[in-house]
Write a protein that holds these residues in place. Structure first.
Motif, PDB file in Angstrom:
ATOM      1  N   ARG A   1     -63.345  65.912 -43.621  1.00  0.00           N
ATOM      2  CA  ARG A   1     -63.213  65.441 -44.816  1.00  0.00           C
ATOM      3  C   ARG A   1     -62.238  64.624 -45.347  1.00  0.00           C
ATOM      4  NH1 ARG A   1     -64.586  70.509 -47.157  1.00  0.00           N
ATOM      5  NH2 ARG A   1     -62.446  71.195 -46.638  1.00  0.00           N
ATOM      6  N   GLU A   2     -60.858  64.744 -44.713  1.00  0.00           N
ATOM      7  CA  GLU A   2     -59.918  63.966 -45.501  1.00  0.00           C
ATOM      8  C   GLU A   2     -60.068  62.432 -44.826  1.00  0.00           C
ATOM      9  OE1 GLU A   2     -56.325  65.681 -43.749  1.00  0.00           O
ATOM     10  OE2 GLU A   2     -56.273  67.289 -45.425  1.00  0.00           O
ATOM     11  N   VAL A   3     -60.375  62.460 -43.837  1.00  0.00           N
ATOM     12  CA  VAL A   3     -60.982  60.788 -43.164  1.00  0.00           C
ATOM     13  C   VAL A   3     -62.120  60.401 -43.907  1.00  0.00           C
ATOM     14  CG1 VAL A   3     -61.924  59.792 -41.216  1.00  0.00           C
ATOM     15  CG2 VAL A   3     -60.149  61.539 -40.862  1.00  0.00           C
ATOM     16  N   PHE A   4     -62.898  61.295 -44.284  1.00  0.00           N
ATOM     17  CA  PHE A   4     -64.115  60.627 -45.269  1.00  0.00           C
ATOM     18  C   PHE A   4     -63.530  60.117 -46.477  1.00  0.00           C
ATOM     19  CE2 PHE A   4     -67.735  61.331 -48.231  1.00  0.00           C
ATOM     20  CZ  PHE A   4     -68.526  60.539 -47.726  1.00  0.00           C
ATOM     21  N   THR A   5     -62.632  60.939 -47.071  1.00  0.00           N
ATOM     22  CA  THR A   5     -62.239  60.608 -48.419  1.00  0.00           C
ATOM     23  C   THR A   5     -61.575  59.244 -48.414  1.00  0.00           C
ATOM     24  OG1 THR A   5     -62.136  63.124 -48.965  1.00  0.00           O
ATOM     25  CG2 THR A   5     -60.970  61.652 -50.176  1.00  0.00           C
ATOM     26  N   MET A   6     -60.528  59.455 -47.527  1.00  0.00           N
ATOM     27  CA  MET A   6     -59.523  58.105 -47.150  1.00  0.00           C
ATOM     28  C   MET A   6     -60.411  57.022 -46.945  1.00  0.00           C
ATOM     29  SD  MET A   6     -58.197  55.907 -44.482  1.00  0.00           S
ATOM     30  CE  MET A   6     -58.497  56.899 -43.069  1.00  0.00           C
ATOM     31  N   THR A   7     -61.525  57.124 -46.239  1.00  0.00           N
ATOM     32  CA  THR A   7     -62.273  55.839 -45.790  1.00  0.00           C
ATOM     33  C   THR A   7     -63.403  55.321 -47.249  1.00  0.00           C
ATOM     34  OG1 THR A   7     -62.468  56.647 -43.693  1.00  0.00           O
ATOM     35  CG2 THR A   7     -64.186  55.096 -44.171  1.00  0.00           C
ATOM     36  N   ARG A   8     -63.538  56.460 -47.808  1.00  0.00           N
ATOM     37  CA  ARG A   8     -64.532  56.301 -49.061  1.00  0.00           C
ATOM     38  C   ARG A   8     -63.592  55.422 -50.050  1.00  0.00           C
ATOM     39  NH1 ARG A   8     -67.331  61.109 -51.787  1.00  0.00           N
ATOM     40  NH2 ARG A   8     -65.281  61.170 -52.538  1.00  0.00           N
ATOM     41  N   ARG A   9     -62.420  55.782 -50.273  1.00  0.00           N
ATOM     42  CA  ARG A   9     -61.587  55.114 -51.290  1.00  0.00           C
ATOM     43  C   ARG A   9     -61.376  53.531 -50.954  1.00  0.00           C
ATOM     44  NH1 ARG A   9     -57.840  59.566 -51.321  1.00  0.00           N
ATOM     45  NH2 ARG A   9     -56.835  58.654 -49.774  1.00  0.00           N
ATOM     46  N   HIS A  10     -61.446  53.379 -49.553  1.00  0.00           N
ATOM     47  CA  HIS A  10     -61.115  52.034 -49.132  1.00  0.00           C
ATOM     48  C   HIS A  10     -62.442  51.319 -48.939  1.00  0.00           C
ATOM     49  CE1 HIS A  10     -59.623  48.557 -47.025  1.00  0.00           C
ATOM     50  NE2 HIS A  10     -60.553  48.605 -46.296  1.00  0.00           N
ATOM     51  N   ASP A  11     -63.581  51.999 -48.783  1.00  0.00           N
ATOM     52  CA  ASP A  11     -65.034  51.374 -48.410  1.00  0.00           C
ATOM     53  C   ASP A  11     -66.133  52.278 -49.092  1.00  0.00           C
ATOM     54  OD1 ASP A  11     -67.305  50.182 -47.351  1.00  0.00           O
ATOM     55  OD2 ASP A  11     -66.782  50.446 -45.426  1.00  0.00           O
ATOM     56  N   PRO A  12     -66.380  52.033 -50.518  1.00  0.00           N
ATOM     57  CA  PRO A  12     -67.240  52.822 -51.242  1.00  0.00           C
ATOM     58  C   PRO A  12     -68.681  52.802 -50.335  1.00  0.00           C
ATOM     59  CG  PRO A  12     -66.053  51.377 -52.454  1.00  0.00           C
ATOM     60  CD  PRO A  12     -65.617  50.881 -51.240  1.00  0.00           C
ATOM     61  N   MET A  13     -68.903  51.896 -49.903  1.00  0.00           N
ATOM     62  CA  MET A  13     -70.216  51.759 -49.224  1.00  0.00           C
ATOM     63  C   MET A  13     -70.399  52.791 -47.793  1.00  0.00           C
ATOM     64  SD  MET A  13     -72.286  49.936 -50.757  1.00  0.00           S
ATOM     65  CE  MET A  13     -73.694  49.774 -49.510  1.00  0.00           C
ATOM     66  N   VAL A  14     -69.209  53.425 -47.579  1.00  0.00           N
ATOM     67  CA  VAL A  14     -69.447  54.176 -46.168  1.00  0.00           C
ATOM     68  C   VAL A  14     -70.418  55.432 -46.333  1.00  0.00           C
ATOM     69  CG1 VAL A  14     -67.608  55.779 -46.479  1.00  0.00           C
ATOM     70  CG2 VAL A  14     -68.243  54.764 -44.048  1.00  0.00           C
ATOM     71  N   PRO A  15     -70.522  56.082 -47.533  1.00  0.00           N
ATOM     72  CA  PRO A  15     -71.448  57.149 -47.633  1.00  0.00           C
ATOM     73  C   PRO A  15     -72.984  56.719 -47.391  1.00  0.00           C
ATOM     74  CG  PRO A  15     -69.853  57.427 -49.390  1.00  0.00           C
ATOM     75  CD  PRO A  15     -69.647  56.041 -48.735  1.00  0.00           C
ATOM     76  N   TRP A  16     -73.316  55.604 -47.946  1.00  0.00           N
ATOM     77  CA  TRP A  16     -74.468  55.039 -48.093  1.00  0.00           C
ATOM     78  C   TRP A  16     -75.099  54.450 -46.471  1.00  0.00           C
ATOM     79  CZ3 TRP A  16     -76.935  56.978 -51.939  1.00  0.00           C
ATOM     80  CH2 TRP A  16     -76.333  57.147 -53.160  1.00  0.00           C
ATOM     81  N   LEU A  17     -73.946  53.831 -45.876  1.00  0.00           N
ATOM     82  CA  LEU A  17     -74.137  53.299 -44.538  1.00  0.00           C
ATOM     83  C   LEU A  17     -74.301  54.588 -43.585  1.00  0.00           C
ATOM     84  CD1 LEU A  17     -71.574  50.738 -44.063  1.00  0.00           C
ATOM     85  CD2 LEU A  17     -73.954  50.432 -44.070  1.00  0.00           C
ATOM     86  N   MET A  18     -73.626  55.590 -43.561  1.00  0.00           N
ATOM     87  CA  MET A  18     -73.817  56.805 -42.881  1.00  0.00           C
ATOM     88  C   MET A  18     -75.136  57.327 -43.087  1.00  0.00           C
ATOM     89  SD  MET A  18     -69.964  58.586 -43.177  1.00  0.00           S
ATOM     90  CE  MET A  18     -70.748  59.885 -42.417  1.00  0.00           C
ATOM     91  N   LEU A  19     -75.565  57.599 -44.465  1.00  0.00           N
ATOM     92  CA  LEU A  19     -77.093  58.043 -44.641  1.00  0.00           C
ATOM     93  C   LEU A  19     -78.080  57.183 -44.140  1.00  0.00           C
ATOM     94  CD1 LEU A  19     -78.351  60.393 -46.365  1.00  0.00           C
ATOM     95  CD2 LEU A  19     -78.555  58.856 -48.387  1.00  0.00           C
ATOM     96  N   LEU A  20     -78.022  56.030 -44.405  1.00  0.00           N
ATOM     97  CA  LEU A  20     -78.834  54.949 -43.883  1.00  0.00           C
ATOM     98  C   LEU A  20     -79.225  55.173 -42.305  1.00  0.00           C
ATOM     99  CD1 LEU A  20     -80.828  52.561 -44.867  1.00  0.00           C
ATOM    100  CD2 LEU A  20     -79.030  51.415 -44.138  1.00  0.00           C
ATOM    101  N   VAL A  21     -77.908  54.984 -41.683  1.00  0.00           N
ATOM    102  CA  VAL A  21     -77.904  55.470 -39.985  1.00  0.00           C
ATOM    103  C   VAL A  21     -78.728  56.696 -39.820  1.00  0.00           C
ATOM    104  CG1 VAL A  21     -76.331  55.595 -38.202  1.00  0.00           C
ATOM    105  CG2 VAL A  21     -76.259  53.761 -39.745  1.00  0.00           C
ATOM    106  N   PHE A  22     -78.297  57.863 -40.385  1.00  0.00           N
ATOM    107  CA  PHE A  22     -78.805  59.122 -40.312  1.00  0.00           C
ATOM    108  C   PHE A  22     -80.230  59.303 -40.364  1.00  0.00           C
ATOM    109  CE2 PHE A  22     -80.005  63.218 -41.681  1.00  0.00           C
ATOM    110  CZ  PHE A  22     -79.652  64.050 -40.620  1.00  0.00           C
TER     111      PHE A  22
END
Length: 196
Positions: A16-37
Motif C-alpha cells: 500500500r505504501e509503495v502504491f501510494t508513493m508511486t501514485r503521488r509521482h505517477d497519477p496514471m499508475v492505477p489506471w495502467l494497472m487496471l488496464l493490464v489486469f
C-alpha cells in the motif's frame, strides 16, 4: 504461526505504501494497472471461451492479471523512487544497489569533493571496474581521472569503464545506470572478479 500472522499485514502495508508513493509521482499508475489486469483477464477469458472452457480461462487469467498489474506497479515504483532521490547526495550509490547478482559494490563513494558533494562510486563485475560519477561533468572529471589513474596502477590489466550519471549531455539518467552496466561486455570470469 503468530509471526506469520504478523507478517501478512506488514506485507500488505508495504504494498500500500509503495502504491501510494508511486501514485503521488505517477497519477496514471492505477489506471495502467487496471488496464493490464482487465486486458489479461479478457484475453484469458476469450481463449477459454474459444476452447469451450471459459471458467478455466478466468481461473488462469485472474492470477496472471494480478501478476501483470504488480509488474507495472514495480516498474513504475522503481522509476518514482529514482525520481525522488535524483539530485540527492549518494543517489548514484543507491542506483548501484539495484544491480543484479554478480556485482561487488560499495555503499560509500571512493572519491568525494567535500565542497560540491560530487562523488565517484565503484562497482566490480564481469565487465571489469565501473566508476559511476555523480555531479556535473566539468566538476566531477578530475575525481574520475584521479580514480582511473589509481586503478590503472593497481589493476593494469583490468578494463575501467566510466558512467556519468545525471541529466546533462552525455550523462546517463539514474534509472538507466544499472541497465547500461548490464550491457557492458563481460571480460572477467567470476574468480577474476573476486580477485579484483
Amino acid at each position: 504461526p503468530k509471526e506469520a500472522k504478523a507478517k501478512k499485514p506488514s506485507r500488505l502495508k508495504q504494498i500500500r505504501e509503495v502504491f501510494t508513493m508511486t501514485r503521488r509521482h505517477d497519477p496514471m499508475v492505477p489506471w495502467l494497472m487496471l488496464l493490464v489486469f482487465l486486458g489479461v483477464v479478457a484475453v484469458s477469458f476469450l481463449v477459454g471461451f474459444w476452447l469451450e472452457n471459459w471458467i478455466t480461462g478466468l481461473i488462469i487469467g485472474i492470477p496472471l492479471g494480478l501478476l501483470g498489474a504488480t509488474f507495472i506497479l514495480s516498474r513504475r515504483a522503481e522509476r518514482a523512487a529514482f525520481a525522488q532521490i535524483e539530485n540527492q547526495p549518494g543517489a548514484s550509490g543507491a542506483a548501484l544497489g539495484t544491480l543484479r547478482r554478480g556485482w561487488i559494490t560499495e555503499e560509500q563513494p571512493v572519491a568525494v569533493n567535500p565542497r560540491t558533494q560530487d562523488a565517484v562510486f565503484r562497482a566490480i563485475g564481469r565487465p571489469g571496474v565501473v566508476l559511476v560519477s555523480e555531479g556535473p561533468t566539468h566538476r566531477v572529471k578530475p575525481l574520475l581521472e584521479a580514480e582511473r589513474k589509481r586503478l590503472a596502477r593497481i589493476l593494469p590489466n583490468v578494463t575501467v569503464h566510466v558512467i556519468e550519471s545525471g541529466r546533462g549531455e552525455g550523462q546517463v539518467p539514474l534509472s538507466e545506470v544499472a541497465k547500461k552496466m548490464g550491457k557492458l561486455k563481460k571480460e572477467l570470469t567470476k574468480l577474476e572478479v573476486s580477485a579484483v
